[in-house]
Write a protein that holds these residues in place. Structure first.
Motif: not given
Length: 373
Positions: A53-57, A69-72, A63-65, A99-100
């Motif tokens: 739902s989020v990526a569709g916008r 960054a969240v993993m970092l 989104v992948l980047m 998950g994402g």
């Protein structure tokens, strides 16, 4: 993307090789420390269901980047954790990336390459998985003895930073498609073959991670290995991942149903063999190699099933598949930890084998997980 997968897998499962020192440092039991893997699975479930739902916008590249960054950020927080609660919070943040990223991975690959090359491209993507499995656990165990478990997680930070920069340079723009509400993900379960497949996925991964999460306590208590021996055994387990991934890539074109049926049963058998030969080092080493080869073939097999069985909505299908996998990792890790703390490591391995056997029975000849004509 394969590099990001490698670092993501390394970050997710690094606690497996560092379970004992993490538990000691944060004043927790080994079973509790194992929940550091489980909690990332919980947040991965939530994110994988919502990401379509989020990526569709937004542009999928961005989104992948952001997820990288969240993993970092999560790795920095893990390394600085001053309490078990802080560790769990940082692992929850990592779960968002898990998950994402995984939910979007198959759909992204389907947009990057022609349809005929999707299985091959997925094999390349899962090479990152094999690399991480091969080197993360043994390096984590070895470096943990030299620089401490916090130093191991800090060492991943610059690698993730390089990956983030590489994504910005190499990934093309992937314009947003129509947004997919979360309800559409769950609607896939109304398809009979999808519902059966998701149960099979959950039984398979829950069984695998009930055992895998607690390999270090098993090797230390039963096989009586030293840290160098532990590192070599985990390296063998990981190197076997290349064998399993390559073998699956060759067979998936004409033997997908057979792989989905027999791989979990084979993994159950090897898990019980490990328990039976646990006091013999060379036999354990051989069994772990076979275990690693069989286990590594499972994710690429199910991803290939996804690309064939839910071709009309791979984003939602990817979210559902990742949610099922991560939920099963969480539940499998929790079950294995409970059995370890309250019964024995033997009970953990037997419970894992039972779940894997049930997965094989459910998949059967593959008819239940095929779309209806």
């Amino acid at each position: 993307m394969a590099l990001c997968v490698a670092l993501l897998i390394a970050s997710e499962f690094m606690p497996v090789s560092l379970l004992t020192p993490i538990a000691t440092d944060l004043h927790a039991t080994e079973g509790m420390a194992g929940q550091a893997i489980s909690v990332s699975g919980l947040f991965a479930v939530v994110t994988s269901l919502a990401i379509a739902s989020v990526a569709g916008r937004f542009d999928s590249r961005r989104v992948l980047m952001v997820l990288t960054a969240v993993m970092l950020a999560s790795l920095l927080l893990i390394a600085w954790a001053s309490s078990f609660t802080m560790l769990m919070a940082a692992r929850a943040l990592l779960g968002v990336t898990i998950g994402g990223f995984w939910a979007l991975a198959t759909a992204t690959v389907m947009r990057l390459v022609p349809a005929r090359d999707v299985p091959k491209a997925l094999g390349v993507l899962y090479t990152g998985n094999a690399v991480a499995t091969a080197f993360a656990a043994p390096l984590g165990s070895y470096l943990g003895a030299l620089i401490g478990w916090r130093g191991v997680f800090l060492a991943l930070v610059p690698l993730v930073g390089v990956t983030l920069l590489w994504q910005g340079v190499s990934l093309p723009s992937l314009p947003p498609r129509a947004a997919r509400p979360v309800g559409k993900v769950f609607a896939l379960l109304k398809r009979r073959h999808v519902a059966f497949a998701m149960v099979g996925v959950m039984l398979t991964f829950a069984g695998a991670f009930s055992a895998f999460t607690y390999f270090r306590p098993f090797l230390e208590s039963h096989t009586r290995v030293s840290v160098p021996q532990l590192s070599l055994l985990l390296l063998g387990l990981g190197v076997a991942g290349f064998v399993g991934t390559s073998g699956a890539g060759v067979l998936l074109g004409r033997r997908m149903d057979a792989l989905l049926r027999w791989l979990p049963l084979a993994l159950a058998a090897v898990t019980l063999v490990l328990l039976a030969v646990g006091h013999v080092l060379w036999a354990v080493a051989l069994a772990l190699f076979v275990w690693g080869a069989v286990n590594s073939a499972i994710p690429v097999s199910w991803s290939t099933w996804l690309s064939k069985a839910i071709q009309d909505d791979p984003e939602s299908g990817g979210g559902l598949l990742v949610a099922a996998i991560q939920l099963s990792i969480m539940l499998g890790g929790a079950l294995g930890g409970a059995l370890l703390d309250h019964v024995s490591i033997g009970a953990t391995f037997v419970g894992a084998a039972v779940l894997l056997g049930a997965a094989s029975l459910l998949v059967g000849d593959g008819a239940r997980i095929k779309p209806l004509d």
